[in-house]
Structure formats: structure tokens, C-alpha cells
Scaffold this active site. Structure first.
Site, PDB file in Angstrom:
ATOM      1  N   HIS A 106      10.732  37.442  47.105  1.00 52.77           N
ATOM      2  CA  HIS A 106      11.453  36.696  47.861  1.00 52.77           C
ATOM      3  C   HIS A 106      13.358  36.841  47.409  1.00 52.77           C
ATOM      4  O   HIS A 106      14.141  37.275  48.107  1.00 52.77           O
ATOM      5  CB  HIS A 106      11.159  35.339  47.534  1.00 52.77           C
ATOM      6  CG  HIS A 106      11.647  34.630  49.143  1.00 52.77           C
ATOM      7  ND1 HIS A 106      12.715  34.649  49.295  1.00 52.77           N
ATOM      8  CD2 HIS A 106      11.773  33.113  49.125  1.00 52.77           C
ATOM      9  CE1 HIS A 106      12.758  33.585  50.603  1.00 52.77           C
ATOM     10  NE2 HIS A 106      12.238  32.492  50.459  1.00 52.77           N
ATOM     11  N   ASP A 134      13.471  37.695  52.574  1.00 47.76           N
ATOM     12  CA  ASP A 134      13.880  36.048  53.655  1.00 47.76           C
ATOM     13  C   ASP A 134      12.984  35.761  54.503  1.00 47.76           C
ATOM     14  O   ASP A 134      12.457  37.421  54.813  1.00 47.76           O
ATOM     15  CB  ASP A 134      15.473  36.065  54.258  1.00 47.76           C
ATOM     16  CG  ASP A 134      16.459  35.971  53.398  1.00 47.76           C
ATOM     17  OD1 ASP A 134      16.176  36.129  52.148  1.00 47.76           O
ATOM     18  OD2 ASP A 134      17.523  36.849  54.076  1.00 47.76           O
TER      19      ASP A 134
END
Length: 520
Positions: free
Chosen positions: A491, A495
Site C-alpha cells: 500500500h 493505492d
């Protein structure tokens, strides 16, 4: 003219090392690639080879000093300007006499009886791999061997390496027994050739069944092998002295793991009750009597470390979806016979998934990128890692430039790498450089799981079992072959939108394979 000897690259996230042992002294003659010294980091031991032939000049970093990457260690003098030998302390003179005695012994061995001897050496183990464990000897001392016949098998933290015989003759002496740790370029055995080949050389100073590789441990006052700095610290913390630890390093040198083993064995001995007479069977209530302890292989230790490092480093998250495999299964069923006849390899599901992932990676390139410090490195190519289970653990061979391959080329590459993985024949180069990974837990019956990233990659796709399930199709309930997909991603760089988009594109390509042909 002089050549500088510098600290090599020590590995990812390792910036310094300790000079553990110098094998050469100022004034010694050295050959190109001959080992000069040994460095120890908090992870591995690294041997430093000579960059050129000549005479050992100044040693800038003495044993015990901490040095950084690319720091100057010593110089090699070439030609007539080589420095003469300097006077050395008693400890170094002792090492020199020992080295000369060993050299004389080898000369005598080679010239005796009209025959000769050939050293069996540890081969190059691969990038960043400096040591291995002797796992199996296929021959024993006294056996006759042919040139290129396999003598033994070494195990590193990543691959198994078979060592062939460098010539024909008799295996006269085994220097590294099964279970011993050996360094890259170290000596494993001696092969006799010529008229003295029929006689195996036995060590008179070793007890029967003893370890042939380790030197008999001398008392603290006479030992001339410097133990690893980390081992000294560990011995002090554990309250052990060198006589209580069996060294497995070069010339019996004590390593950090030797201290841990000795401390563990010492604790077990202290806790164990004194043997009674007559000997009694273990108590049924004791769980310990029904346990079995087996040392982790290097491969398993590396897998454990890398997976835990991945969890500690990446901001790992997993998103899920499901795919209707009807169209892929129909296409495969329709063309599998023609495909096999033309290309000589079966048409499997992995080529469809590889193609679908390549297609999705073009649209979401951050899943095919990696973080390097404060920079993002985008890869304009796809080196696809295909996770494969083996008897010794999980390995990930890499299919290079998968984005430029056809279905047949992908299937052939997967079949070839899979066979080598099962046989333990994969090289270091074949498992490095992947940009994305596919893991198929469905072959073992897994219905749903969250795969762990293969660092420094930022994405891994988990495939699962194909299972018939009732699905609502245009207002009707139909039975369809369904598979759950899982994308684990970092992450920090990917995204949620990008991860979901990637997985949707894979789903769309598999549910309508014609999209792959039209690049949609």
C-alpha cells in the site's frame, strides 16, 4: 603499480562488516581470485578475492576492525615493486609455519608414488552466497570415480548444488563431512590419480567416525585460528569458553551459530536427569519424549526470514475478487490437443493467468514497480515469478520478459522451470529479478488465502481452487466453475483504486479471453 582491494557489496540493507580473518600477510604472493580475507556481517560471512596477481602490499583494515562498503582493505603490488615480507608477531609466524607445513604435505602427496592428487573445491555458489552445507556424499573415501561423476551435494539457503568429480581416480580423502559448513572456494576432498589411486588416505590423528573437516580443538593458549567477533561476543554472553564450542568455520573457526548450538545443547544436558539403572522407558505423560527436533534447512530458514521481513517492511494489504473460468476452460478444452501436437507442451491455466496479469500490469504499472529508498522504480518489462512448491520448500523461478512471450513459450518456460525446481537444479540467476509473482494454491485445494509479498516486489496474485458454485446469470441461477482471486500489494506504492483495477482487469481478461487478443 598497485591494485586496491576494497569491501565488496555486502547485500541489501547491509552497510558495514567486521574484518574477521586475513588469509594473507604483506609480502605474500597471491594469485588472481585467491581469497585474501573474510568479512563478517550480521547476516553472512563474505570472502574477499584478490582482484589481481602479485604480492600482498599494505593491509589497511586489520582483523576486528569495522569497515563500510567500498572501504579500502589492502593493496596488491604488481611487478618488481612488491614489498618484502615484514616481521610478524608470533601468532602470525605460527600461522605461516602451519601454512608452509600444509603446502609441503600437499607437495609430498602429489609427488609420492608417481601419482598425483586433485583438489575437489566448492564451486561458485551464486551472487551474495558465500557458504553452503554439505548435505550428502554420494561417494566414500576409497571409492573409484569417473570424471564428472557426482561426488556430493551442497545446500545453500536458496538452491542445492551438485559437485562433479574434476577427474578420474580414487576419492582418497573427504575433508568436509555431511552437515559441515563450507565456504565458497573451500576444499571438499582430495582425489588421487595415477599409480597411487588405489589407496585411500586415512587420517591417523582422527578417531573413527570423527568429523574429518574440523580441526582438533587446541587449548585456549595454543589455538591460532581467530574466532568470529560475533562468536566471541555470543560466548561471553552465554558464559562459554572456546573449548566448549565446536567450530564449523574455516580451520575450525567458531561462528556465531556454533555458540548458539553449544548453548542449546549445554542447557539440554543440564536439564536432563541423570541416567538411572536399569534404564526406564519415558513417562507416557511426557510430551518431550514424543517430540522430534529437526534442524531447519537453509532454504527453510531463508523462506522464514524473507516472509517475516516482508510483513515487517511492506504495508501489505489484500483485495479479493472471483472469476468465472467457463470461457478459459472451454478454450483450453477445444485447442489442447492441437496445442500439444504443434508445440510439444500442454496448454495449462498458468499461461492464461500470466497473459492476463501482463495485460493488467500495463494499465496499472505501479503493481509492477518497487520502492528503492525514496524513489519508485517502474519496470518497463515483466519478469514473472511463478511460485512452485518443492519437497524442501517454496521457490519462485522467474520467467524473464514474459510480456514478449506467446502462450506456447510461457508454457514451455513454466514446465522447464517447474521440473528444475522439483529436482533442486534451479540456479541463483533463475530465481532473481522478478517484478511480479503468481502463486497457485489451488493445486493443493486452497479455496481462499492471502499470499505474502515476495520483496522487493509490490504485488502477488493468488490463484485458488476451481469450484462449481451456483451463480446468478442474467436473472437465472446457473452452475459455473468459479475461482477466488487474491491480490496482495504494498500500500506504500499501490493505492486501493489501482489494486482493485488490476484485479478487475485480470478477471475481465479471463472471463473473455478474446480481450487478450485485441489488447482490451
Amino acid at each position: 603499480m598497485s591494485t586496491e582491494v576494497r569491501v565488496p557489496t555486502l547485500g541489501e540493507s547491509v552497510s558495514e562488516a567486521t574484518v574477521a580473518t586475513w588469509f594473507k600477510k604483506p609480502g605474500d604472493k597471491v594469485e588472481a581470485d585467491e581469497m585474501l580475507c573474510e568479512l563478517e556481517t550480521d547476516k553472512v560471512t563474505v570472502e574477499v578475492p584478490s582482484p589481481a596477481a602479485g604480492t600482498m602490499g599494505d593491509i589497511v583494515a586489520a582483523e576486528g576492525e569495522t569497515v563500510g562498503v567500498d572501504a579500502l582493505l589492502a593493496t596488491i603490488e604488481e611487478g618488481a615493486g612488491a614489498k618484502p615480507k615484514e616481521e610478524k608477531p608470533a601468532k602470525e609466524e605460527m600461522s605461516e609455519e602451519k601454512s608452509e607445513a600444509k603446502s609441503d604435505k600437499q607437495t609430498e602427496k602429489k609427488s609420492g608414488g608417481g601419482g598425483g592428487s586433485i583438489d575437489v573445491m566448492v564451486p561458485t555458489l551464486g551472487e551474495s552466497v558465500s557458504e553452503a552445507t554439505v548435505s550428502t556424499w554420494f561417494k566414500k573415501a576409497g571409492d573409484t570415480v569417473e570424471a564428472d561423476e557426482m561426488l556430493c551435494e551442497l545446500e545453500t539457503d536458496k538452491v542445492s548444488v551438485e559437485v562433479p568429480s574434476p577427474g578420474a581416480g580414487t576419492l582418497s580423502e573427504i575433508l568436509a563431512s555431511e552437515g559441515d559448513t563450507v565456504q565458497a572456494g573451500g576444499k571438499l576432498a582430495v582425489l588421487s590419480s595415477g599409480s597411487d589411486a588405489g589407496v585411500a588416505q586415512a587420517k591417523d590423528d582422527k578417531p573413527a567416525g570423527g568429523d574429518q573437516y574440523q580441526q582438533p580443538k587446541a587449548g585456549a593458549g595454543s589455538k591460532d585460528v581467530e574466532d568470529a567477533p560475533s562468536a566471541k561476543k555470543a560466548m561471553a554472553e552465554a558464559g562459554l569458553n572456546p573449548d566448549q564450542v565446536t567450530g564449523t568455520g574455516k580451520d575450525g573457526r567458531i561462528m556465531k551459530e556454533d555458540v548458539a548450538k553449544a548453548a542449546k545443547e549445554g542447557g539440554a544436558k543440564a536439564d536432563a536427569p541423570a541416567p538411572a539403572a536399569p534404564k526406564r522407558a519415558p513417562s507416557p505423560a511426557s510430551d518431550a519424549s514424543r517430540e522430534e527436533r529437526v534442524k531447519m534447512t537453509r532454504l527453510r530458514q531463508t523462506i522464514a526470514k524473507r516472509l517475516k521481513d516482508s510483513q515487517n517492511t511492506a504495508a501489505m494489504l489484500t483485495t479479493y475478487n472471483e472469476v468465472d473460468m467457463t470461457e478459459v476452460m472451454a478454450l483450453r478444452s477445444e485447442y489442447k490437443d492441437e496445442f500439444l501436437k504443434k508445440h510439444g507442451v500442454k496448454l495449462g491455466f498458468m499461461s492464461f493467468f500470466t497473459k492476463a496479469c501482463v495485460h493488467a500490469l500495463k494499465e496499472v504499472p505501479e503493481v509492477n514497480a518497487e520502492i528503492d529508498g525514496t524513489e519508485i522504480v517502474y519496470k518497463n518489462f515483466v519478469h514473472m515469478g511463478i511460485a512452485a512448491g518443492t519437497p524442501t520448500g517454496l521457490v519462485v523461478p522467474v520467467i524473464r520478459d514474459a510480456d514478449a512471450m506467446s502462450f506456447a513459450e510461457i508454457e514451455k518456460a513454466i514446465a522447464e522451470k517447474g521440473a528444475k525446481a522439483r529436482d533442486g537444479k534451479l540456479t541463483m540467476e533463475e530465481m532473481q529479478g522478478g517484478t511480479f509473482t503468481i502463486s497457485n494454491g489451488g493445486v493443493y485445494g486452497s479455496l481462499l488465502s492471502s499470499p505474502i509479498l515476495n520483496p522487493p516486489q509490490s504485488g502477488i496474485l493468488g490463484m485458488h481452487k476451481i469450484q462449481d458454485r451456483p451463480m446468478a446469470i442474467k436473472g437465472e441461477v446457473k452452475i459455473r466453475p468459479m475461482m477466488y482471486l487474491a491480490l496482495s500489494y504494498d500500500h506504500r506504492i499501490v493505492d486501493g483504486k489501482g489494486a482493485v483495477t488490476f484485479l478487475v482487469r485480470v478477471k475481465e481478461a479471463l472471463e473473455d479471453p478474446r480481450r487478450l487478443l485485441m489488447d482490451l
